[in-house]
Enzyme design. Structure first.
Site, short mmCIF file in Angstrom:
data_model
loop_
_atom_site.label_atom_id
_atom_site.label_comp_id
_atom_site.label_asym_id
_atom_site.label_seq_id
_atom_site.Cartn_x
_atom_site.Cartn_y
_atom_site.Cartn_z
N GLY A 187 45.93 3.70 -10.25
CA GLY A 187 44.66 3.00 -10.51
C GLY A 187 44.84 1.54 -10.91
O GLY A 187 45.56 0.78 -10.26
N TYR A 188 44.22 1.18 -12.02
CA TYR A 188 44.21 -0.22 -12.46
C TYR A 188 45.45 -0.60 -13.29
O TYR A 188 45.50 -1.71 -13.83
CB TYR A 188 42.95 -0.49 -13.30
CG TYR A 188 41.67 -0.28 -12.53
CD1 TYR A 188 41.16 -1.30 -11.71
CD2 TYR A 188 40.96 0.91 -12.58
CE1 TYR A 188 39.99 -1.11 -10.98
CE2 TYR A 188 39.79 1.11 -11.85
CZ TYR A 188 39.31 0.09 -11.06
OH TYR A 188 38.17 0.27 -10.34
N THR A 192 41.16 18.49 -10.49
CA THR A 192 41.22 17.07 -10.13
C THR A 192 41.89 16.89 -8.79
O THR A 192 42.75 17.69 -8.41
CB THR A 192 42.00 16.26 -11.20
OG1 THR A 192 42.01 14.89 -10.81
CG2 THR A 192 43.44 16.72 -11.36
N ASP A 232 37.11 13.10 -16.93
CA ASP A 232 36.53 11.90 -16.35
C ASP A 232 37.10 10.74 -17.13
O ASP A 232 37.19 10.79 -18.36
CB ASP A 232 35.00 11.92 -16.41
CG ASP A 232 34.42 10.92 -15.41
OD1 ASP A 232 34.89 10.89 -14.26
OD2 ASP A 232 33.53 10.13 -15.78
N GLY A 268 47.84 11.27 -9.94
CA GLY A 268 48.28 10.53 -11.13
C GLY A 268 47.90 11.28 -12.40
O GLY A 268 48.68 11.40 -13.34
N LYS A 269 46.67 11.82 -12.39
CA LYS A 269 46.20 12.58 -13.56
C LYS A 269 47.03 13.85 -13.73
O LYS A 269 47.40 14.22 -14.83
CB LYS A 269 44.74 12.99 -13.38
CG LYS A 269 43.74 11.88 -13.53
CD LYS A 269 42.34 12.49 -13.46
CE LYS A 269 41.25 11.47 -13.56
NZ LYS A 269 39.91 12.11 -13.54
P1 ITT Z 1 38.95 13.49 -10.14
O1 ITT Z 1 37.48 13.22 -10.36
O2 ITT Z 1 39.24 14.34 -8.97
O3 ITT Z 1 39.65 13.96 -11.41
P2 ITT Z 1 39.12 10.59 -9.79
O4 ITT Z 1 40.25 9.63 -9.55
O5 ITT Z 1 37.90 10.50 -8.94
O6 ITT Z 1 39.69 12.09 -9.79
P3 ITT Z 1 37.62 9.78 -12.14
O7 ITT Z 1 36.27 9.97 -11.54
O8 ITT Z 1 37.86 10.25 -13.55
O9 ITT Z 1 38.76 10.48 -11.31
O10 ITT Z 1 37.97 8.23 -12.02
C1 ITT Z 1 39.03 7.73 -12.71
C2 ITT Z 1 39.37 6.35 -12.19
O11 ITT Z 1 39.53 5.47 -13.32
C3 ITT Z 1 40.68 6.35 -11.46
O12 ITT Z 1 40.53 6.61 -10.09
C4 ITT Z 1 41.21 4.95 -11.77
O13 ITT Z 1 40.63 4.03 -10.91
C5 ITT Z 1 40.69 4.71 -13.19
N1 ITT Z 1 41.66 5.21 -14.19
C6 ITT Z 1 41.49 6.24 -15.04
N2 ITT Z 1 42.59 6.45 -15.78
C7 ITT Z 1 43.49 5.55 -15.37
C8 ITT Z 1 44.82 5.28 -15.72
O14 ITT Z 1 45.47 6.00 -16.61
N3 ITT Z 1 45.43 4.28 -15.10
C9 ITT Z 1 44.79 3.55 -14.18
N4 ITT Z 1 43.55 3.74 -13.76
C10 ITT Z 1 42.89 4.74 -14.36
#
Ligand code: ITT
Length: 198
Positions: free
Chosen positions: A153-154, A7, A69, A11-12
């Site tokens: 994120g949100y 990733t 995801d 944050g993740k």
């Molecule tokens: P990777 O694909 O590199 O893991 P990414 O941020 O692009 O990173 P995703 O495609 O899974 O990841 O998109 C996840 C999005 O959903 C993230 O960027 C946030 O906008 C939202 N999101 C997911 N989990 C969240 C959380 O716990 N708190 C707030 N927003 C979240």
């Protein structure tokens, strides 16, 4: 046990890393071990995207790789932004831009809140072709007045069910206890433990 986590999202890494640590699993962010070009995210479901990301890197690195995801589904927006959550305001949009876009979309519809849920889907891919997956969700509502500076994120716009604070106002441990990601990680660790016994 150590697992590579594919990733770019810090944050993740912070949240899943903290939660996995509770179960004795250490994650290594992908960029710390290799520079591999990212695959395109073309799936229409969280499952497809997590599967694609994890198997792509597992084949390239010949190591077990974990990918997630995740996204936000808003009822008033008929499930959007969903798999497009990180790109709601456009390719490479910042969290602030995505949040602004969400507020605009809600206001356009004349509402200042809507039921919503966060979804997380993890896929752990092994280079030989096997995989383990898990899913988690947290229900709540989104609002149009951002509050708090935690999470990512949100989170400043999301209030989990049974709470008055936004996810961004909760400490990390509390978010991890109730969140989509925390629940999905718990299920995944349970599966890893089961498979280890085979
Ligand atoms: P990777 O694909 O590199 O893991 P990414 O941020 O692009 O990173 P995703 O495609 O899974 O990841 O998109 C996840 C999005 O959903 C993230 O960027 C946030 O906008 C939202 N999101 C997911 N989990 C969240 C959380 O716990 N708190 C707030 N927003 C979240």
């Amino acid at each position: 046990m150590r697992i590579v986590f594919a990733t770019k999202n810090r944050g993740k890494v912070r949240e899943a890393g903290e939660k996995l640590k509770e179960f004795g699993v250490e994650i290594i962010p992908l960029d710390e071990i290799a520079e591999v070009e990212a695959p395109e995210e073309t799936g229409e479901t969280f499952c497809e995207n997590a599967y694609q990301k994890a198997t792509y890197y597992a084949r390239k690195l010949k190591l077990p790789v974990l990918a997630e995801d995740a996204g936000l589904e808003v009822e008033t927006l008929k499930g959007r932004p969903g798999v497009y959550s990180s790109r709601f305001a456009g390719e490479n949009a910042t969290d602030e831009e995505n949040n602004r876009k969400l507020i605009e979309e809600l206001k356009k519809r004349g509402v200042d809140s809507s039921p919503a849920r966060y979804v997380s889907f993890f896929f752990l891919a092994f280079p030989e072709g096997m995989g383990l997956w898990s899913e988690g969700e947290v229900r709540g509502k989104v609002i149009t007045e951002p509050r708090g500076s935690g999470g990512f994120g949100y989170d400043p716009l999301f209030i989990p069910e049974g709470y008055t604070k936004t996810m961004a106002e909760l400490p990390l441990e509390e978010k991890n206890r109730i969140s989509h990601r925390g629940k999905a990680v718990e299920k995944l660790v349970w599966l890893i433990e089961k498979v280890k016994g085979f």
